[in-house]
Motif scaffolding. Structure first.
Motif, PDB file in Angstrom:
ATOM      1  N   LEU A   1      -5.890   1.625   3.970  1.00 22.40           N
ATOM      2  CA  LEU A   1      -6.644   1.408   2.734  1.00 22.40           C
ATOM      3  C   LEU A   1      -5.730   0.974   1.599  1.00 22.40           C
ATOM      4  N   SER A   2      -4.494   1.496   1.621  1.00 23.31           N
ATOM      5  CA  SER A   2      -3.573   1.161   0.532  1.00 23.31           C
ATOM      6  C   SER A   2      -2.943  -0.208   0.729  1.00 23.31           C
ATOM      7  N   ARG A   3      -3.285  -0.871   1.834  1.00 23.96           N
ATOM      8  CA  ARG A   3      -2.697  -2.189   2.065  1.00 23.96           C
ATOM      9  C   ARG A   3      -3.688  -3.324   1.873  1.00 23.96           C
ATOM     10  N   VAL A   4      -4.970  -2.975   1.851  1.00 23.15           N
ATOM     11  CA  VAL A   4      -5.994  -4.025   1.777  1.00 23.15           C
ATOM     12  C   VAL A   4      -6.531  -4.089   0.355  1.00 23.15           C
TER      13      VAL A   4
ATOM     14  N   THR B   1      -2.528  -2.358  -4.972  1.00 24.58           N
ATOM     15  CA  THR B   1      -3.316  -2.776  -3.811  1.00 24.58           C
ATOM     16  C   THR B   1      -4.111  -1.588  -3.274  1.00 24.58           C
ATOM     17  N   GLY B   2      -5.367  -1.843  -3.001  1.00 21.64           N
ATOM     18  CA  GLY B   2      -6.191  -0.809  -2.385  1.00 21.64           C
ATOM     19  C   GLY B   2      -6.766   0.187  -3.372  1.00 21.64           C
ATOM     20  N   GLU B   3      -6.505  -0.017  -4.665  1.00 21.33           N
ATOM     21  CA  GLU B   3      -7.040   0.913  -5.647  1.00 21.33           C
ATOM     22  C   GLU B   3      -8.444   0.476  -6.031  1.00 21.33           C
TER      23      GLU B   3
END
Lengths: 323, 720
Positions: free
Chosen positions: A317-320, B645-647
């Protein structure tokens, strides 16, 4: 001790607009009830209810004694549904699950004796102890919502919902579920040990199973079906469809997770997002809904284990890029 | 929420600045306003300025007296200490304006006492050095910081008064970066970027400015001379001196410092003809040779058509004396350049004894064009004066020897050759460390010690020749020079002395050293002396990689000197000439520079603009809410609050709210509105209107400078 849902939910403070009403006959009341016996596990309870509303099945992976059975029973009682528990063992036969046809002397016919799957909520305890044949019998029932026996099909109840548990510890004589069968479970969660304060409360008040008996039904199956239909009208913006798609793509790209998530998982994810948003009284899905349910959907599918899969999914999730 | 603030109130605010409560403890001091650390100068500004000052001071350490350096650095350190430890009240007292002003006066007096004068490069730079540090020590307001940066820039420039080499330029680079960093910090101290990203910013801006700087370097009009003539300071400078005694050349030979560099237009003369003529001495008092002061300016002799003239350019290092060096024999006077403009004023006079004397002492690197025809005889417009036969009262033995030689040989040439042969046959030794000589140095050298360096031989030779009735004098200068790539380095270790005799109407060169140590004349000093002699390593042939590296470095410095420092009025004229243009008028240069700047800047600013246009086109297709959202993302990213990213949008805005409580209510409304607008099915216009309103509120709030500590205090006040 009354526990407020909003204050205990994992990210309740993050979205103050996502209040869950507490009146009788609405999902908030159901959640309140269940949490009364499963103290401090609001997130898991919500996921379980969302899974039920999304017409998926629930896989609980945890060590014994943390409340897996309590959760299944509380769900059944609170929603006014009947439930059955089957302890899976390595000599379990498909017939033990789905039932048998018995020759009736009086009518000189074969009479179908329905097995324990003919129920609304089926608690399949330690599913990975059963041999593959028995597992696949259950999984066919889960997927098709019907049982085929001797050329006859027997439909299962409309709100058939399987809560399967498995022990994560490596054990001799266990049959781990293959990937294709893990895919049948919409949500994989682990309940986890209670925190110190909750555990003390548990020790003080004794057996949770006893307190389950005191629960009142807060909804009925008809209402539940209505809710399930309601969730289908929750709006999912195209940006979020794209987001889900890029999440699926990301699981397939770096090769860490075999073939990654299937399209079926993506469809399930969107269904679950709808249910999750609906549970939070919204008529549209937000990116945080996707992020909230994604680890539960992807975890067991990606790594075969809920606990490790959850970490992998959160890292993903933290990469997309989020819309 | 309330729990958080209650907690915050019990914990003292962590702040670089002392809080109001702390200053209230010392009301007397606060009233006296003696506490610079409580003034409105931010810690970040202070830190940036301290870095700038220390880097500016660093290059000066080499040439300033040690006590000045210590004072300057100590003042900076004291100010930093005062801001770190506000409880040290005695420091505040020291750093008050009154004390610092009187301190500056004391330093000025001390500098006057130290140097013996005040108006001059060294004392002025030393005073500036201390003053800049003192200004930092009593820094009070934000505007002081700007003044300090101007002062620091000036101090940085003053180091070019001492040296304009490549190294000197490189040493200033860190200070330039620190200056840029300080400028960036001062612009917005509260939201100052970290040093690393500021350095990157400065680097980018310097690169962007470089083309304009290069253009200005080439076209900006130069003054034909130095802007102001630097007063002569008593800095020790190695080089030939205006007199010669036994041992003076030998001492000089132990220095590997560069005397001058030469670029030959075509052919490089062979080693034994590289006699670089310098000071000429005709007076001898028995111990010391000195100039006669009877020489008069003369015209150069046009070269014979049958001898080759060598054209070359000399880059003479400053040596604080007036003479300039040329190969024997110069055919013209040195000029600044060979530009077609023929009426170029020569830089020096030629005296009748063959010396080239500049108008002023050579205090900075001087570049001149010179031509010589190689010959060992100097034309003599006037006959030799009687002083060229004058003999000292001591050294009777040598004089007797000379008279005896005159009796034995008939022609002056035969006499000279006889002595030369005598030098080569008798056990004379060529050494940098001869035995010490007493009252009759020539006698002792010739008949007793028989070891010496070139000045011993030249001196003894001249004395004996004078005794034999031949007019003789001493010429000092350099013999040799080493090729480094396309140019020649002549070092102090090449210093040499030889003799000239008046024979057949010309001054003829006789180098007695050639008789004793032929290899000195053929190959240089390194081969002529034994391995135990204190010859600089660079003078030895075949030195290892150190020599090679040093030659490389010298090559780079030479290129720097030739291409950058020496780019003067003449070079500029040459450039215009080569481009086929007349020398432009100042207004034309101004117009060219302004146009070029405008073009360059519009290019630099235009590139992102074109990118923005593309983005704008792409975004026009998007729904309005999405466009507004992109705007918000850019707006906050510009303030260093970009989304990771991804936030999710809500998480992101909540995170910013936690950092900037002043924005929190607006951001919460925006977050809700955007979530509705972007993800819900409805598209009601009222929501869009609210969105626009909150958006402009946010813009306004972001424009206002943000003070994290004051915001915290405001929150504290509001809750208490």
């Amino acid at each position: 001790m009354p526990v407020s849902v909003t204050s205990e939910a994992g990210d309740g403070t993050r979205h103050p607009q996502d209040k869950i009403a507490g009146a009788i006959g609405d999902p908030g009341a159901v959640l309140n009830q269940i949490e009364r016996v499963l103290i401090g596990k609001g997130e898991t309870v919500r996921l379980a209810l969302a899974c039920l509303l999304a017409r998926g099945h629930l896989l609980i992976e945890d060590v014994p004694g943390v409340g897996k059975t309590t959760l299944a029973r509380a769900l059944g009682v609170t929603l006014g549904m009947d439930w059955t528990r089957v302890q899976f063992t390595n000599d379990l036969l498909p017939a033990d699950l789905v039932g048998v046809s018995i020759f009736d002397r009086d009518t000189t016919r074969f009479q179908f004796k329905p097995g324990p799957v003919f129920t609304s909520i089926l608690l399949a305890d330690e599913i990975n102890r059963a041999p593959p044949k028995a597992q696949s019998a259950l999984l066919e029932a889960m997927e098709e919502r019907q049982v085929s026996l001797d050329g006859q099909t027997h439909a299962l109840p409309d709100d058939f919902f399987v809560v399967a548990t498995q022990n994560p510890a490596e054990q001799l004589g266990a049959f781990p579920l293959p990937e294709s069968q893990l895919d049948r479970f919409l949500v994989g969660v682990s309940i986890g040990l209670p925190d110190a304060a909750t555990e003390r409360l548990l020790l003080e008040h004794g057996d949770r199973r006893a307190s389950v008996e005191t629960l009142q039904a807060a909804a009925n199956p008809a209402q539940l079906r209505q809710w399930a239909r309601d969730t289908e009208s929750v709006h999912v913006d195209t940006k979020l469809i794209d987001y889900v798609q890029s999440l699926l793509q990301a699981t397939r790209e770096d090769g860490h997770f075999g073939h990654g998530l299937s399209p079926r998982a993506g469809i399930a994810l969107i269904r679950l997002c709808r249910a999750w948003a609906w549970l939070h009284s919204r008529d549209h899905v937000l990116p945080e809904d996707v992020q909230a349910v994604f680890p539960a959907v992807a975890g067991h599918r990606l790594t075969g284990k809920v606990a490790t899969g959850r970490i992998a999914a959160e890292e993903l999730l933290s990469r997309v890029d989020c819309p | 929420m309330s729990r958080c603030t209650r907690f915050a109130r019990t914990v003292p605010l962590v702040s670089a600045r002392p809080s109001a409560a702390q200053s209230r403890k010392r009301p007397t001091l606060a009233l006296l306003r003696l506490r610079p650390s409580t003034s409105g100068v931010d810690t970040k500004i202070l830190a940036a300025l301290a870095i700038l000052l220390l880097l500016t001071q660093l290059p000066h350490v080499l040439h300033l007296p040690i006590w000045i350096t210590v004072t300057g650095v100590a003042l900076v350190a004291a100010r930093l200490l005062a801001s770190q430890r506000p409880e040290l009240t005695w420091l505040d007292l020291i750093l008050s304006s009154v004390v610092l002003t009187s301190f500056a006066v004391v330093v000025a007096i001390l500098i006057r006492l130290h140097f013996g004068y005040f108006v001059g490069r060294d004392p002025a730079v030393a005073f500036l050095f201390v003053l800049v540090a003192a200004k930092f020590a009593e820094l009070r307001r934000g505007s002081d910081a700007t003044v300090l940066m101007c002062l620091a820039s000036f101090l940085l420039l003053t180091q070019y008064f001492y040296s304009q080499t490549l190294l000197a330029a490189l040493v200033t680079v860190p200070a330039v970066f620190a200056l840029g960093h300080a400028l960036a910090v001062i612009r917005d101290p509260d939201n100052a970027a970290p040093l690393k990203s500021n350095i990157k910013l400065v680097a980018v801006m310097l690169l962007q400015g470089a083309p304009l700087a290069i253009l200005l370097f080439f076209v900006f009009p130069r003054l034909s001379g130095p802007l102001w003539s630097l007063p002569e300071d008593g800095m020790a400078q190695s080089g030939l001196s205006d007199s010669m005694r036994p041992g003076s050349i030998g001492e000089l030979s132990q220095s590997s410092a560069v005397a001058f560099r030469v670029e030959f237009d075509s052919e490089v003369p062979p080693y034994r003809q590289r006699y670089w003529r310098g000071p000429v001495f005709e007076q001898f008092d028995g111990y010391r040779w000195s100039p006669s002061h009877t020489a008069r300016p003369v015209k150069t002799q046009p070269s014979d058509s049958n001898t080759d003239v060598i054209d070359y350019t000399v880059m003479l290092q400053p040596h604080k004396q007036q003479w300039m060096f040329a190969l024997e024999t110069p055919t013209r006077l040195p000029t600044g350049s060979d530009a077609p403009d023929a009426s170029r004023r020569p830089l020096a006079l030629l005296l009748s004894d063959g010396q080239l004397i500049a108008d002023d002492p050579i205090n900075q690197v001087t570049r001149y064009r010179q031509s010589s025809s190689l010959s060992d005889s100097q034309p003599a417009p006037r006959g030799p004066g009687t002083h060229t036969l004058q003999l000292p009262s001591n050294n009777a033995q040598a004089i007797a020897f000379g008279k005896q030689l005159a009796l034995q040989h008939s022609t002056p040439h035969a006499i000279a050759s006889a002595l030369m042969q005598g030098f080569s046959k008798a056990p004379f030794r060529y050494t940098l460390r001869p035995a010490l000589l007493g009252n009759a140095p020539v006698d002792e050298f010739l008949f007793d010690t028989r070891e010496g360096f070139c000045e011993h031989y030249a001196s003894a030779f001249a004395v004996v020749m004078r005794a034999a009735g031949i007019p003789a004098r001493i010429v000092t200068g350099y013999l040799g020079g080493e090729m480094n790539g396309d140019y020649m380095i002549v070092r102090q270790s090449d210093a040499h002395a030889w003799a000239e005799l008046w024979i057949d109407g010309v001054w003829k060169r006789y180098d007695p050293t050639a008789a004793i140590a032929p290899s000195r004349v053929e190959n240089g000093i390194g081969t002529a002396l034994g391995v135990d002699e204190p010859v600089p390593a660079l003078a030895r042939l075949g030195g290892g990689w150190v020599t090679m590296m040093q030659l490389r470095w010298d090559g780079m410095n030479h290129a720097w000197q030739r291409l950058v420092v020496d780019f003067d009025n003449d070079s500029q004229a040459e450039l215009w000439d080569r481009l086929g243009l007349r020398t432009p008028e100042p207004w034309q240069i101004t117009a060219v520079v302004l146009t070029a700047s405008a073009l360059w800047m519009s290019l630099l600013l235009g590139l992102p603009g074109i990118k923005r246009l593309h983005r704008f086109r792409a975004e026009r297709e998007l729904p309005p809410a999405e466009r507004a959202w992109r705007q918000l993302e850019r707006l906050l990213a510009r303030k260093g609050l970009a989304r990771v990213t991804g936030e999710t949008p809500s998480d992101w805005l909540a995170r910013i709210s936690a950092r900037r409580p002043d924005l929190a209510p607006t951001l919460r409304r925006l977050s809700e509105a955007f979530n509705r607008q972007r993800f819900a099915r409805c598209d009601n216009t009222s929501g869009a209107l609210a969105l626009a309103h909150d958006f402009s509120t946010l813009r306004r709030l972001l424009r206002k400078p943000h003070h994290p500590t004051s915001a915290k205090r405001a929150k504290q006040r509001a809750t208490s």
